[in-house]
Enzyme design. Structure first.
Site, short mmCIF file in Angstrom:
data_model
loop_
_atom_site.label_atom_id
_atom_site.label_comp_id
_atom_site.label_asym_id
_atom_site.label_seq_id
_atom_site.Cartn_x
_atom_site.Cartn_y
_atom_site.Cartn_z
CG HIS A 118 -8.60 2.47 5.98
ND1 HIS A 118 -9.93 2.73 5.73
CD2 HIS A 118 -8.54 1.20 6.45
CE1 HIS A 118 -10.63 1.64 6.03
NE2 HIS A 118 -9.81 0.70 6.48
CG ASN A 146 -9.19 10.31 4.68
OD1 ASN A 146 -8.52 9.49 4.06
ND2 ASN A 146 -10.32 10.00 5.27
CE1 TYR A 182 -11.74 2.64 1.64
CE2 TYR A 182 -10.14 2.71 -0.15
CZ TYR A 182 -10.50 2.98 1.16
OH TYR A 182 -9.61 3.60 2.01
CE LYS A 199 -7.47 6.41 3.34
NZ LYS A 199 -8.84 6.95 3.17
CD GLU A 214 -10.89 -2.62 6.34
OE1 GLU A 214 -12.02 -2.16 6.07
OE2 GLU A 214 -10.12 -2.06 7.15
P1 CMP Z 1 -11.61 5.66 4.74
O1 CMP Z 1 -11.66 5.74 6.22
O2 CMP Z 1 -10.47 4.97 4.12
O3 CMP Z 1 -12.97 5.00 4.18
C1 CMP Z 1 -13.60 5.37 2.99
C2 CMP Z 1 -12.94 6.51 2.30
O4 CMP Z 1 -13.73 7.17 1.33
C3 CMP Z 1 -12.60 7.60 3.30
O5 CMP Z 1 -11.59 7.18 4.16
C4 CMP Z 1 -12.26 8.75 2.37
O6 CMP Z 1 -10.97 8.61 1.78
C5 CMP Z 1 -13.32 8.53 1.30
N1 CMP Z 1 -14.50 9.36 1.55
C6 CMP Z 1 -15.39 9.26 2.55
N2 CMP Z 1 -16.35 10.19 2.45
C7 CMP Z 1 -16.07 10.89 1.33
C8 CMP Z 1 -16.70 11.99 0.68
N3 CMP Z 1 -17.81 12.53 1.16
N4 CMP Z 1 -16.12 12.45 -0.44
C9 CMP Z 1 -15.00 11.88 -0.93
N5 CMP Z 1 -14.35 10.83 -0.35
C10 CMP Z 1 -14.88 10.35 0.77
#
Ligand code: CMP
Length: 139
Positions: A117, A114, A51, A11, A128
């Site tokens: 993914h 984070n 998403y 990311k 995906e």
């Molecule tokens: P990902 O595994 O890519 O799938 C959905 C994404 O939404 C997740 O990683 C985070 O980047 C984001 N995400 C999930 N939960 C939250 C949250 N509570 N607040 C903000 N972003 C979130």
């Protein structure tokens, strides 16, 4: 039977911090073969499509803005039991809950930024992966 492919993308926070190489090294050292890889950037609209499943969530708008804020590195990966093993390698969505030594524990900045993914099912791995790659680019 569990499938042998998963989809991932590094990311914008991790690409921007110069961690693409370190993360890719961890992925290969964990036994995943890179089937397809590229560096690209999503528009907010494309991030929204990727998403779409999270459309009703309060973080959806911020997530689309964040995911289109910089370059990403999507990949298709191959290994036995790929989806489950890769989710173990990256750790929990919230880096504060991610196990020590996982990619998110080492590189993620927040629950949103984070680092990486990982698909949550064989079906989503296929959907995906097809979002970013066509058959000709795989080898
Ligand atoms: P990902 O595994 O890519 O799938 C959905 C994404 O939404 C997740 O990683 C985070 O980047 C984001 N995400 C999930 N939960 C939250 C949250 N509570 N607040 C903000 N972003 C979130």
């Amino acid at each position: 039977m569990a499938g042998n492919r998963t989809f991932t993308m590094i990311k914008p926070d991790a690409v921007g911090a110069g961690n693409t190489g370190a993360i890719t090294k961890m992925i290969e050292e964990a036994g995943f073969r890179i089937v397809a890889i590229k560096k690209t950037q999503l528009t907010p609209e494309r991030a929204g499509q990727f998403y779409a499943v999270h459309k009703a969530r309060p973080f959806y708008g911020d997530l689309c803005a964040y995911m289109s804020s910089g370059a990403i590195v999507p990949m298709i990966l191959e290994k036995d039991n790929a989806v489950e093993d890769f989710r173990k390698l990256i750790g929990a969505t919230d880096p504060q809950k991610a196990e020590p030594g996982t990619i998110r524990n080492l590189f993620a900045k927040s629950i949103e930024a984070n680092a990486i993914h990982g698909s949550d099912s064989d079906e989503n791995a296929s959907i995906e992966g097809s979002f970013f790659f066509s058959g000709l680019e795989r080898f």
